[in-house]
Design a protein around this motif. Structure first.
Motif, PDB file in Angstrom:
ATOM      1  N   ASN A 330       0.797  -0.773  -0.684  1.00  0.00           N
ATOM      2  CA  ASN A 330      -0.075   0.067   0.474  1.00  0.00           C
ATOM      3  C   ASN A 330       0.918   0.999  -0.095  1.00  0.00           C
ATOM      4  O   ASN A 330       0.369   2.112  -0.587  1.00  0.00           O
ATOM      5  CB  ASN A 330      -1.138  -0.206   1.444  1.00  0.00           C
ATOM      6  CG  ASN A 330      -1.909  -1.134   2.128  1.00  0.00           C
ATOM      7  OD1 ASN A 330      -2.281  -1.891  -0.218  1.00  0.00           O
ATOM      8  ND2 ASN A 330      -2.235  -1.580   1.972  1.00  0.00           N
ATOM      9  N   LYS A 331       1.784   1.199   1.172  1.00  0.00           N
ATOM     10  CA  LYS A 331       2.770   2.717   0.529  1.00  0.00           C
ATOM     11  C   LYS A 331       3.551   2.634  -0.306  1.00  0.00           C
ATOM     12  O   LYS A 331       3.886   3.564  -1.017  1.00  0.00           O
ATOM     13  CB  LYS A 331       3.931   1.790   2.057  1.00  0.00           C
ATOM     14  CG  LYS A 331       3.495   2.216   3.355  1.00  0.00           C
ATOM     15  CD  LYS A 331       4.620   2.592   4.694  1.00  0.00           C
ATOM     16  CE  LYS A 331       3.865   2.721   5.601  1.00  0.00           C
ATOM     17  NZ  LYS A 331       4.665   2.213   6.744  1.00  0.00           N
ATOM     18  N   ALA A 332       3.879   1.509  -1.214  1.00  0.00           N
ATOM     19  CA  ALA A 332       4.571   1.727  -2.511  1.00  0.00           C
ATOM     20  C   ALA A 332       3.280   2.238  -3.542  1.00  0.00           C
ATOM     21  O   ALA A 332       3.903   2.880  -4.345  1.00  0.00           O
ATOM     22  CB  ALA A 332       4.958   0.623  -2.576  1.00  0.00           C
ATOM     23  N   GLY A 333       2.518   1.419  -3.449  1.00  0.00           N
ATOM     24  CA  GLY A 333       0.814   2.743  -4.726  1.00  0.00           C
ATOM     25  C   GLY A 333       0.747   4.069  -4.320  1.00  0.00           C
ATOM     26  O   GLY A 333       0.544   4.226  -5.148  1.00  0.00           O
ATOM     27  N   GLU A 334       1.753   4.218  -3.214  1.00  0.00           N
ATOM     28  CA  GLU A 334       1.259   5.845  -2.856  1.00  0.00           C
ATOM     29  C   GLU A 334       2.578   6.556  -3.309  1.00  0.00           C
ATOM     30  O   GLU A 334       1.928   7.720  -3.375  1.00  0.00           O
ATOM     31  CB  GLU A 334       1.249   6.167  -1.224  1.00  0.00           C
ATOM     32  CG  GLU A 334      -0.245   5.413  -0.775  1.00  0.00           C
ATOM     33  CD  GLU A 334       0.221   5.743   1.169  1.00  0.00           C
ATOM     34  OE1 GLU A 334       1.357   6.377   1.268  1.00  0.00           O
ATOM     35  OE2 GLU A 334      -0.988   4.883   1.486  1.00  0.00           O
ATOM     36  N   LYS A 335       3.496   5.562  -3.387  1.00  0.00           N
ATOM     37  CA  LYS A 335       4.240   6.765  -4.490  1.00  0.00           C
ATOM     38  C   LYS A 335       4.726   6.434  -5.816  1.00  0.00           C
ATOM     39  O   LYS A 335       5.107   7.331  -6.993  1.00  0.00           O
ATOM     40  CB  LYS A 335       6.072   5.694  -3.935  1.00  0.00           C
ATOM     41  CG  LYS A 335       6.588   5.805  -2.488  1.00  0.00           C
ATOM     42  CD  LYS A 335       7.297   4.894  -2.772  1.00  0.00           C
ATOM     43  CE  LYS A 335       7.370   4.322  -0.757  1.00  0.00           C
ATOM     44  NZ  LYS A 335       9.112   2.929  -1.113  1.00  0.00           N
ATOM     45  N   ILE A 336       3.773   5.940  -5.994  1.00  0.00           N
ATOM     46  CA  ILE A 336       3.358   5.741  -7.921  1.00  0.00           C
ATOM     47  C   ILE A 336       2.574   7.358  -8.367  1.00  0.00           C
ATOM     48  O   ILE A 336       1.626   6.677  -8.163  1.00  0.00           O
ATOM     49  CB  ILE A 336       2.565   4.347  -8.513  1.00  0.00           C
ATOM     50  CG1 ILE A 336       3.824   3.568  -7.939  1.00  0.00           C
ATOM     51  CG2 ILE A 336       2.516   4.324 -10.061  1.00  0.00           C
ATOM     52  CD1 ILE A 336       3.053   2.033  -7.687  1.00  0.00           C
TER      53      ILE A 336
END
Length: 336
Positions: A330-336
């Protein structure tokens, strides 16, 4: 004079805003990031009967759906790559399947909405026990009374009356008509729109299976067969391939889930080994001779370091690991 200039300025701004809005509408939507899992088909060989093998496959399907997995890759441990033969065997009603072909068939069957199964899956002895399994109840498994902006359907032989196009069974009280002329027996995604009329005068459109995902909907998982672990990566269906690959093993690095960081990704893959682990899959793959797990995976992790049992079965590891990765994904998805 000033009022004239002010009105002209307002008109110019409106035209500029309109052009910008039109450009944004025409701009193609980016494919949303995907999460795939790769699982060794050898886990089926550990099941002692057809019903136990079916239940095991059902657990994998439930985990994939609960955690919104986009693709499930089932791989064999063959020395050389040959992915076509299994796809051919899956169409053979009399084939006595084990391992990866069996798992592929059950996963595909369960992902398919119930109203389409009679069209797409002929009677097969390895589907004998699927009635024991709980339904996936995924967002695209719609009931007859439910309306959705998209529905999965299958093209029919009959054509719409008084118009060109194709009739599609989408699980409603009547078939719907789509603009495209298509061969019968094909699974399609239909954009239903807001008009709830089911008459052939209201034409729908067949769209990409990615369209619901672009609207933020989870729309089930795709299933792919790979003859070995190198084929999992080599035949990735996504442009640019998997940009972050995670291996799971009791021999992996131990990191608390709260401290785990996954970099921004477009296509993430999480791999699970079979009875001999991912190490065995790499050793048996002729295209990976001499390679170590650290050469194959971006990270190699132990997702359950404090296990009380000597062994964690793969179907258990999938649930444990996907929960372990949730916060980092979820955190990685926020960076996209």
């Amino acid at each position: 004079m000033m009022n004239g200039r002010a009105n002209e300025s307002k008109h110019h701004k409106k035209k500029k805003r309109k052009r910008r809005d039109e450009a944004e509408q025409e701009k193609p939507k980016e494919t949303p990031p995907t999460v795939s899992i790769a699982i060794s088909g050898s886990i089926i060989d550990n099941a002692q009967s057809l019903d136990l093998a079916t239940l095991l496959a059902g657990q994998i399907a439930r985990a994939a759906t609960i955690f919104r997995i986009d693709e499930v890759v089932v791989f064999d441990n063959k020395a050389t790559s040959s992915d076509v033969s299994v796809e051919t065997r899956l169409n053979d009603d009399d084939e006595n399947e084990r391992g990866a072909p069996f798992l592929v068939r059950i996963l595909r069957y369960l992902e398919t909405p119930q109203y389409l199964r009679k069209h797409l899956f002929p009677i097969h002895k390895n589907l004998k026990c699927v009635g024991l399994l709980p339904p996936l109840d995924a967002p695209h498994h719609l009931r007859k009374h439910e309306w959705s902006s998209f529905r999965e359907g299958v093209t029919l032989e009959r054509s719409p009356s008084n118009t060109t196009g194709t009739l599609v069974d989408v699980g409603l009280s009547k078939s719907v008509a789509v603009e495209q002329v298509l061969e019968p027996g094909i699974r399609v995604t239909v954009a239903m729109g807001t008009n709830r009329s089911l008459g052939t005068d209201c034409m729908r459109e067949v769209v990409s299976s990615m369209s619901p995902r672009e609207e933020g909907l989870y729309w089930g998982y795709k299933v792919r067969y790979a003859s070995n672990i190198s084929s999992v990566f080599k035949n990735c269906p996504f442009k640019g391939g998997y940009d972050h690959i995670i291996g799971t093993s009791e021999h992996g690095l131990k990191i608390k889930s709260s401290e785990l960081i996954i970099p921004a990704y477009r296509h993430l893959l999480i791999a699970f080994g079979g009875l001999g682990g991912l190490e065995e899959s790499i050793e048996e793959d002729g295209e990976m001779k001499g390679k170590h797990v650290n050469d194959v995976f971006s990270s190699y992790l132990n997702t359950c370091p404090l296990q009380g049992s000597r062994t964690i079965r793969t179907e258990e590891a999938v649930f444990i690991s996907l929960q372990y990765f949730q916060e980092a994904i979820n955190k990685a998805g926020e960076k996209i």
